[in-house]
Design an enzyme around this catalytic site. Structure first.
Site, PDB file in Angstrom:
ATOM      1  N   CYS A  31     -27.843  84.174  87.430  1.00  0.00           N
ATOM      2  CA  CYS A  31     -26.569  84.835  87.754  1.00  0.00           C
ATOM      3  C   CYS A  31     -25.606  83.809  88.329  1.00  0.00           C
ATOM      4  O   CYS A  31     -25.996  83.025  89.190  1.00  0.00           O
ATOM      5  CB  CYS A  31     -26.801  85.959  88.763  1.00  0.00           C
ATOM      6  N   CYS A  41     -24.751  85.290  95.257  1.00  0.00           N
ATOM      7  CA  CYS A  41     -24.844  85.991  96.546  1.00  0.00           C
ATOM      8  C   CYS A  41     -25.992  85.369  97.355  1.00  0.00           C
ATOM      9  O   CYS A  41     -27.091  85.185  96.825  1.00  0.00           O
ATOM     10  CB  CYS A  41     -25.118  87.481  96.328  1.00  0.00           C
ATOM     11  N   SER A  47     -23.964  98.328  88.587  1.00  0.00           N
ATOM     12  CA  SER A  47     -23.661  97.776  89.905  1.00  0.00           C
ATOM     13  C   SER A  47     -23.051  96.388  89.746  1.00  0.00           C
ATOM     14  O   SER A  47     -23.643  95.503  89.128  1.00  0.00           O
ATOM     15  CB  SER A  47     -24.941  97.695  90.733  1.00  0.00           C
ATOM     16  N   THR A  62     -21.215  95.113 100.705  1.00  0.00           N
ATOM     17  CA  THR A  62     -22.031  94.413 101.717  1.00  0.00           C
ATOM     18  C   THR A  62     -21.308  94.183 103.038  1.00  0.00           C
ATOM     19  O   THR A  62     -21.855  94.395 104.093  1.00  0.00           O
ATOM     20  CB  THR A  62     -22.649  93.133 101.119  1.00  0.00           C
ATOM     21  N   CYS A 121     -34.559  99.614  85.606  1.00  0.00           N
ATOM     22  CA  CYS A 121     -33.599  98.661  86.179  1.00  0.00           C
ATOM     23  C   CYS A 121     -33.556  97.461  85.246  1.00  0.00           C
ATOM     24  O   CYS A 121     -34.567  96.782  85.057  1.00  0.00           O
ATOM     25  CB  CYS A 121     -34.039  98.245  87.585  1.00  0.00           C
ATOM     26  N   GLU A 123     -36.378  89.503  84.003  1.00  0.00           N
ATOM     27  CA  GLU A 123     -37.224  90.540  84.579  1.00  0.00           C
ATOM     28  C   GLU A 123     -36.552  91.902  84.445  1.00  0.00           C
ATOM     29  O   GLU A 123     -35.322  92.002  84.449  1.00  0.00           O
ATOM     30  CB  GLU A 123     -37.501  90.240  86.053  1.00  0.00           C
ATOM     31  N   CYS A 178     -29.643  86.967  97.592  1.00  0.00           N
ATOM     32  CA  CYS A 178     -30.285  87.407  96.351  1.00  0.00           C
ATOM     33  C   CYS A 178     -31.039  86.268  95.683  1.00  0.00           C
ATOM     34  O   CYS A 178     -30.488  85.188  95.459  1.00  0.00           O
ATOM     35  CB  CYS A 178     -29.214  87.952  95.407  1.00  0.00           C
ATOM     36  N   GLY A 230     -28.294  89.252  87.150  1.00  0.00           N
ATOM     37  CA  GLY A 230     -26.995  89.014  86.528  1.00  0.00           C
ATOM     38  C   GLY A 230     -25.887  89.928  87.017  1.00  0.00           C
ATOM     39  O   GLY A 230     -26.118  90.951  87.651  1.00  0.00           O
ATOM     40  N   CYS A 246     -34.671  95.368  95.011  1.00  0.00           N
ATOM     41  CA  CYS A 246     -33.312  94.865  94.911  1.00  0.00           C
ATOM     42  C   CYS A 246     -33.176  93.490  95.571  1.00  0.00           C
ATOM     43  O   CYS A 246     -33.588  93.306  96.707  1.00  0.00           O
ATOM     44  CB  CYS A 246     -32.414  95.870  95.608  1.00  0.00           C
ATOM     45  N   SER A 274     -21.243  96.326  95.018  1.00  0.00           N
ATOM     46  CA  SER A 274     -21.941  95.730  96.152  1.00  0.00           C
ATOM     47  C   SER A 274     -20.893  95.143  97.092  1.00  0.00           C
ATOM     48  O   SER A 274     -20.394  94.051  96.870  1.00  0.00           O
ATOM     49  CB  SER A 274     -22.902  94.651  95.651  1.00  0.00           C
TER      50      SER A 274
HETATM   51  S1  SF4 Z   1     -26.826  90.383  93.904  1.00  0.00           S
HETATM   52 FE1  SF4 Z   1     -26.365  90.680  91.716  1.00  0.00          FE
HETATM   53  S2  SF4 Z   1     -24.388  89.632  91.457  1.00  0.00           S
HETATM   54 FE2  SF4 Z   1     -25.244  88.853  93.401  1.00  0.00          FE
HETATM   55  S3  SF4 Z   1     -26.378  86.994  92.780  1.00  0.00           S
HETATM   56 FE3  SF4 Z   1     -27.841  88.727  92.748  1.00  0.00          FE
HETATM   57  S4  SF4 Z   1     -27.856  89.388  90.596  1.00  0.00           S
HETATM   58 FE4  SF4 Z   1     -25.992  88.157  90.904  1.00  0.00          FE
END
Ligand code: SF4
Length: 359
Positions: free
Chosen positions: A114, A118, A197, A222, A107, A93, A121, A165, A344, A220
């Site tokens: 990935c 995380c 990022s 967090t 983006c 995407e 995500c 990714g 995001c 990131s």
């Molecule tokens: S936030 Fe970014 S690095 Fe973390 S799982 Fe999602 S795509 Fe991967």
């Protein structure tokens, strides 16, 4: 003619490699074709300064593009999410974002799925399929620009490498793609308009510091609570906070650029005053601003057995105030594209099916 297999996709080649791939064609022809790709030619047939015979020969011998738009969703706020099919059946995407002044940002993704995992995500929850090739990255930009051309401000002002990714785990292909996108003879986007990022891959940050390209860097973070970070972002186990901070110092010493520390805010998880304090402590000594990203809901995502929730407005304001009063520069990410799962952390909601990467 030209002796190369059709498996090499020309959109992912620098002018020099394109010239080699098209031999024995004269190098100036390769430059013409490079420019045509940058201008968005859909096929060799669009390349009107090549003879008809040459266009036919090129079509028979070479593959210009390797990806196809297979779906398009549009949010009322102007965000467009594209689903892009790859030749092996994988789907990625890419998202076109528009700000209040009509400026457009692309983006783009660097991997199918990935490996970072995380917990907040959607992409991370899908697992990892493979790295994208340079042409698959360049073509996301070309696809998004072709959509952007239909708007009032038809150029793409910025690129954020924040799609699917972990970009620093595919730095070689990303670097090749960006050298094409920033080539002044082609698309010519300034490196200063590109933000990468990362989830915090220390070795990748050092490599970026040593060999470029000279992008804007966002990390990131967090949370700066080590145990909580390892739970939220498993990649932190192999990239602990002190190692990450050293890499960021190294990056800043070499590149001299301000970095952005991103914080995805999760209701009741990482928004305590002590979380703000930990982030403030982490950023001490770095030239950094903190970008707050209120979590965008994705159904079915949990943490410690509880559904993840977006932060309340009060939580965001308080967290921001706690950082500001500790001398931190704070910005907040605008929420865009939520109705098309293009915001995001939402990429990868490809619809029903057991195998989300394939169509
Ligand atoms: S936030 Fe970014 S690095 Fe973390 S799982 Fe999602 S795509 Fe991967």
């Amino acid at each position: 003619m030209h002796g190369l297999s059709k498996s090499i996709v020309l959109s992912g080649l620098s002018p020099e490699r394109l010239a080699a791939a098209l031999e024995p064609l004269a190098p100036f022809r390769a430059r013409q074709i490079f420019k045509w790709i940058a201008r968005g030619a859909r096929s060799f047939n669009d390349m009107t300064d090549l003879s008809h015979t040459l266009r036919e020969e090129l079509s028979a011998a070479h593959t210009l593009y390797g990806t196809t738009i297979i779906g398009r969703l549009e949010d009322p706020d102007g965000t467009v999410k594209l689903k892009i099919g790859l030749t092996d059946g994988a789907v990625i995407e890419a998202v076109l974002l528009r700000d209040g002044e009509g400026r457009q940002t692309a983006c783009i993704s660097t991997q199918a799925g990935c490996p970072a995992g995380c917990v907040f995500c959607k992409t991370g929850s899908l697992g990892f399929l493979r790295n994208l090739a340079a042409h698959e990255i360049v073509e996301q930009f070309l696809h998004l620009r072709s959509i952007g051309l239909q708007s009032a401000a038809p150029t793409i002002a910025n690129i954020v490498i924040m799609g699917m990714g972990e970009p620093l785990l595919n730095l070689g292909e990303l670097r090749a793609a960006l050298s094409i996108i920033t080539n002044p003879e082609g698309i010519g986007l300034s490196k200063r308009r590109i933000t990468l990022s990362t989830s915090g891959i220390a070795a990748g940050i050092r490599e970026l510091a040593d060999t470029g390209p000279d992008l804007r860097l966002a990390v990131s973070l967090t949370t700066a609570d080590p145990a909580l970070r390892e739970e939220l972002m498993p990649i932190a186990r192999s990239n602990p906070l002190p190692v990450l901070k050293e890499a960021l110092h190294y990056y800043q010493k070499k590149r001299g650029r301000r970095i952005t520390l991103e914080a995805v805010l999760l209701r009741g998880v990482n928004t305590r005053n002590e979380d703000a304090e930990a982030i403030a402590n982490f950023s001490r000594g770095l030239d950094a601003a903190v970008n707050l990203i209120p979590w965008n809901p994705v159904e079915g995502m949990t943490f410690r057995g509880m559904a993840l929730r977006e932060p309340t407005a009060e939580e965001i304001t308080r967290f921001s105030r706690e950082l500001t009063r500790r001398g931190i520069t704070v910005t907040q990410r605008f929420r865009k594209g939520r109705s098309v799962s293009g915001a995001c952390g939402q990429l990868g909601e490809l619809g029903a099916g057991d195998s989300p990467y394939y169509f």
